[in-house]
Design an enzyme around this catalytic site. Structure first.
Site, mmCIF file in Angstrom:
data_model
loop_
_atom_site.group_PDB
_atom_site.id
_atom_site.type_symbol
_atom_site.label_atom_id
_atom_site.label_comp_id
_atom_site.label_asym_id
_atom_site.label_seq_id
_atom_site.Cartn_x
_atom_site.Cartn_y
_atom_site.Cartn_z
ATOM 1 N N ASP A 13 0.821 -1.226 0.000
ATOM 2 C CA ASP A 13 0.000 0.000 0.000
ATOM 3 C C ASP A 13 0.849 1.268 0.000
ATOM 4 O O ASP A 13 0.452 2.284 0.558
ATOM 5 C CB ASP A 13 -0.959 0.040 1.211
ATOM 6 C CG ASP A 13 -1.787 -1.215 1.326
ATOM 7 O OD1 ASP A 13 -2.256 -1.681 0.283
ATOM 8 O OD2 ASP A 13 -1.937 -1.733 2.442
ATOM 9 N N LYS A 16 2.093 2.354 -5.024
ATOM 10 C CA LYS A 16 2.845 1.912 -6.205
ATOM 11 C C LYS A 16 2.063 2.104 -7.491
ATOM 12 O O LYS A 16 2.635 2.381 -8.538
ATOM 13 C CB LYS A 16 3.207 0.420 -6.063
ATOM 14 C CG LYS A 16 4.120 0.125 -4.901
ATOM 15 C CD LYS A 16 4.476 -1.349 -4.833
ATOM 16 C CE LYS A 16 3.343 -2.265 -4.422
ATOM 17 N NZ LYS A 16 2.816 -2.053 -3.065
ATOM 18 N N GLY A 17 0.729 1.951 -7.405
ATOM 19 C CA GLY A 17 -0.123 2.010 -8.604
ATOM 20 C C GLY A 17 0.122 3.274 -9.406
ATOM 21 O O GLY A 17 0.308 3.238 -10.625
ATOM 22 N N LYS A 18 0.159 4.386 -8.707
ATOM 23 C CA LYS A 18 0.350 5.669 -9.395
ATOM 24 C C LYS A 18 1.750 5.764 -10.019
ATOM 25 O O LYS A 18 1.912 6.256 -11.136
ATOM 26 C CB LYS A 18 0.147 6.793 -8.375
ATOM 27 C CG LYS A 18 0.452 8.137 -8.948
ATOM 28 C CD LYS A 18 0.338 9.219 -7.915
ATOM 29 C CE LYS A 18 1.275 10.341 -8.285
ATOM 30 N NZ LYS A 18 1.092 11.517 -7.467
ATOM 31 N N ALA A 39 -3.928 -7.973 -3.971
ATOM 32 C CA ALA A 39 -3.387 -6.625 -4.195
ATOM 33 C C ALA A 39 -4.493 -5.673 -4.634
ATOM 34 O O ALA A 39 -5.529 -6.100 -5.147
ATOM 35 C CB ALA A 39 -2.312 -6.684 -5.273
ATOM 36 N N GLY A 40 -4.256 -4.398 -4.438
ATOM 37 C CA GLY A 40 -5.199 -3.393 -4.927
ATOM 38 C C GLY A 40 -4.413 -2.169 -5.319
ATOM 39 O O GLY A 40 -3.853 -1.493 -4.463
ATOM 40 N N HIS A 41 -4.280 -1.905 -6.615
ATOM 41 C CA HIS A 41 -3.537 -0.733 -7.084
ATOM 42 C C HIS A 41 -4.521 0.330 -7.562
ATOM 43 O O HIS A 41 -5.310 0.081 -8.463
ATOM 44 C CB HIS A 41 -2.563 -1.122 -8.209
ATOM 45 C CG HIS A 41 -1.385 -1.900 -7.701
ATOM 46 N ND1 HIS A 41 -0.512 -2.568 -8.524
ATOM 47 C CD2 HIS A 41 -0.938 -2.107 -6.438
ATOM 48 C CE1 HIS A 41 0.427 -3.145 -7.784
ATOM 49 N NE2 HIS A 41 0.174 -2.889 -6.522
ATOM 50 N N THR A 239 2.590 -12.352 3.168
ATOM 51 C CA THR A 239 1.820 -13.045 2.142
ATOM 52 C C THR A 239 2.644 -14.250 1.687
ATOM 53 O O THR A 239 3.710 -14.528 2.248
ATOM 54 C CB THR A 239 1.429 -12.081 1.000
ATOM 55 O OG1 THR A 239 0.479 -12.757 0.164
ATOM 56 C CG2 THR A 239 2.629 -11.615 0.179
ATOM 57 N N ARG A 303 -10.391 -2.662 4.835
ATOM 58 C CA ARG A 303 -10.010 -2.657 6.255
ATOM 59 C C ARG A 303 -9.200 -1.410 6.591
ATOM 60 O O ARG A 303 -8.379 -0.965 5.784
ATOM 61 C CB ARG A 303 -9.132 -3.882 6.573
ATOM 62 C CG ARG A 303 -9.888 -5.177 6.619
ATOM 63 C CD ARG A 303 -8.975 -6.334 6.976
ATOM 64 N NE ARG A 303 -7.998 -6.599 5.926
ATOM 65 C CZ ARG A 303 -7.018 -7.490 6.029
ATOM 66 N NH1 ARG A 303 -6.866 -8.170 7.142
ATOM 67 N NH2 ARG A 303 -6.182 -7.704 5.042
HETATM 68 P P1 IMP Z 1 -2.839 -12.785 2.048
HETATM 69 O O1 IMP Z 1 -1.893 -12.267 1.009
HETATM 70 O O2 IMP Z 1 -4.274 -12.550 1.710
HETATM 71 O O3 IMP Z 1 -2.556 -14.187 2.439
HETATM 72 O O4 IMP Z 1 -2.592 -11.923 3.396
HETATM 73 C C1 IMP Z 1 -1.395 -12.034 4.148
HETATM 74 C C2 IMP Z 1 -0.986 -10.679 4.727
HETATM 75 O O5 IMP Z 1 -0.611 -9.809 3.661
HETATM 76 C C3 IMP Z 1 -2.097 -9.946 5.481
HETATM 77 O O6 IMP Z 1 -1.522 -9.218 6.545
HETATM 78 C C4 IMP Z 1 -2.665 -8.991 4.442
HETATM 79 O O7 IMP Z 1 -3.270 -7.875 5.043
HETATM 80 C C5 IMP Z 1 -1.385 -8.616 3.725
HETATM 81 N N1 IMP Z 1 -1.609 -8.182 2.337
HETATM 82 C C6 IMP Z 1 -1.848 -8.938 1.252
HETATM 83 N N2 IMP Z 1 -1.964 -8.184 0.150
HETATM 84 C C7 IMP Z 1 -1.767 -6.917 0.535
HETATM 85 C C8 IMP Z 1 -1.709 -5.672 -0.166
HETATM 86 O O8 IMP Z 1 -1.863 -5.580 -1.381
HETATM 87 N N3 IMP Z 1 -1.461 -4.570 0.600
HETATM 88 C C9 IMP Z 1 -1.247 -4.638 1.942
HETATM 89 N N4 IMP Z 1 -1.280 -5.773 2.635
HETATM 90 C C10 IMP Z 1 -1.520 -6.899 1.942
#
Ligand code: IMP
Length: 425
Positions: A13, A16-18, A39-41, A239, A303
């Site tokens: 978070d 990076k997307g921008k 992920a969410g960009h 992750t 969240r």
């Molecule tokens: P998972 O990747 O869904 O298994 O989550 C494992 C951990 O990585 C958790 O603490 C998630 O909140 C975090 N996480 C996974 N993807 C992202 C992301 O794109 N941004 C921030 N935290 C992430």
């Protein structure tokens, strides 16, 4: 143009997307190499906001090739939804998107197991996005995963699915008191997903290496961040993929000597989602203030993110692990109203001062931050368009970070628009 790897230098978070969107203009091919739709960009173009979970942000530029490399795990339902969303907003996906036929597929039992496991763990949960990421990578490494290309082969798919579903259902029934999933329902649905995605599937390592030999420039788009990396992150609160620069090679089939630059992206403060150690985390009042000013809510799950001061011990480690050649600092404007800005420059563990990020997570859990304090600039920076026009105290903050890390800070972002980016030449 150089071949660039861009990674998050904190816990994801970082904005990076921008930055990827800006760098995409000068690249021919943009590649995702790890992670999935966890992920969410977010990219803002004029009045429009795009949130991308799987497809590289380069898709928003015309005439760019966007690649999902073998290191990614794909939930076909989520991918098809994203393709349809982009098409409905007049983005040309069909002539731009290539997906590695080797990516591993997320099935409903992966999502279910992610959820059931987290619930059972109670307080010890990781705080995953519940997208099935961990269980899918688990199957990949256990060598029972199913690759995208196998959705095109009905016999192979049925055989592998039957084995996996038998095993997962037994686990779900005995351990989690859940009835499990149905082979027939999943099989038919996933055959259909395979048919719909077949037009995008290719041999990605071959495609990318041929492109390099033709002089094309590649931009590798990291998802998550260094401290969520399965090896180098704050395990087990990570992750399940290689979110550091080395992952770009593994997850795409391009050798390390083909990479020219590694850019790290860091926020001007720190955030993380989910559980795990966070030495420089704010106390409640500052947490609320920065969370609301920085809109610190997950792009994927919504969240609230945990927020804290900038931690340069953490960044120094990210710089080392990724071999960063430069750093980009984002969301500087979020600190505009802050009187005094703290930077975590070391940790206190018992009566020891630690200057290097510990590899032992039990040590990290018990570390207290050691801060240096810098004056805030108390001016609005979001409409500034040149680096030299930043308030001198803001430049002092940036140069303090740069000196500590011995890294050039090549860009500073002061808002979500493309235009709110100060590029240092
Ligand atoms: P998972 O990747 O869904 O298994 O989550 C494992 C951990 O990585 C958790 O603490 C998630 O909140 C975090 N996480 C996974 N993807 C992202 C992301 O794109 N941004 C921030 N935290 C992430």
């Amino acid at each position: 143009m150089a071949n660039i790897v861009l990674v998050g230098a904190q816990w994801g978070d970082e904005g990076k997307g921008k930055i990827i969107d800006i760098l995409s203009e000068k690249s021919d091919i943009i590649i995702r190499f790890q992670g999935g739709n966890n992920a969410g960009h977010t990219v803002v173009i004029g009045n429009e906001e795009f949130i991308l979970h799987l497809i590289p942000s380069g898709i928003l530029h015309s005439k760019k090739v966007c690649v999902i490399g073998n290191g990614v795990v794909v939930d076909p339902e989520a991918l098809i939804e994203e393709i349809e969303m982009l098409k409905s907003r007049d983005i040309d996906v069909d002539s731009s998107l290539i997906i590695s036929d080797q990516v591993h597929v997320i099935f409903p039992y992966h999502k279910l197991l992610d959820e059931l496991r987290e619930t059972k763990k109670g307080k010890a949960k990781i705080g995953t996005t519940k997208r099935g990421i961990g269980p899918c990578y688990g199957d990949k490494v256990s060598r029972c995963g199913i690759r995208l290309t196998e959705l095109l082969n009905p016999e192979v798919l049925k055989e592998k699915l039957a084995f996996n579903i038998d095993e997962k259902n037994a686990l779900m029934r005995t351990l989690y008191d859940h009835k499990g999933v149905s082979l027939d329902e999943i099989y038919g649905r996933y055959l259909e997903y395979g048919r719909r995605l077949s037009r995008y599937m290719q041999n990605v390592p071959l495609f990318l290496n041929k492109a390099i030999s033709k002089g094309k420039s590649l931009l590798f788009e990291g998802a998550q961040g260094t401290f969520l990396d399965i090896d180098h992150g704050t395990y087990p609160y990570v992750t399940s993929s290689s979110a550091t620069a080395g992952g770009a090679c593994i997850g795409s089939g391009v050798g390390p000597i083909k990479i020219d630059k590694v850019i790290g992206v860091a926020k001007a403060y720190t955030t993380r989602v989910g559980e795990g150690p966070f030495p420089a985390e704010f106390a409640e009042e500052m947490m609320q203030k920065i969370r609301s000013k920085g809109k610190e809510f997950g792009a994927t799950t919504g969240r609230p993110r945990r927020c804290g001061w900038l931690d340069v011990v953490l960044l120094k480690n990210a710089s080392m692990i990724n071999g960063l050649t430069e750093l980009v600092l984002t969301k500087l404007d979020v600190l505009d109203d802050t009187d005094k800005i703290k930077v975590c420059v070391a940790y206190r563990h018992g009566n020891r001062i630690i200057k290097d990020f510990p590899s032992n997570m039990e040590v990290l859990e018990n570390c207290r931050p050691v801060y240096e304090e810098l004056p805030g600039w108390k001016e609005n920076t979001s409409s500034i368009s040149k680096y030299r026009s930043l308030p001198s105290k803001a430049r002092r903050y940036i140069s303090y970070i740069s000196k500590f890390l011995k890294k050039r800070i090549s860009m500073v972002s002061v808002g979500s628009e493309r235009t709110q980016t100060l590029i240092r030449v």
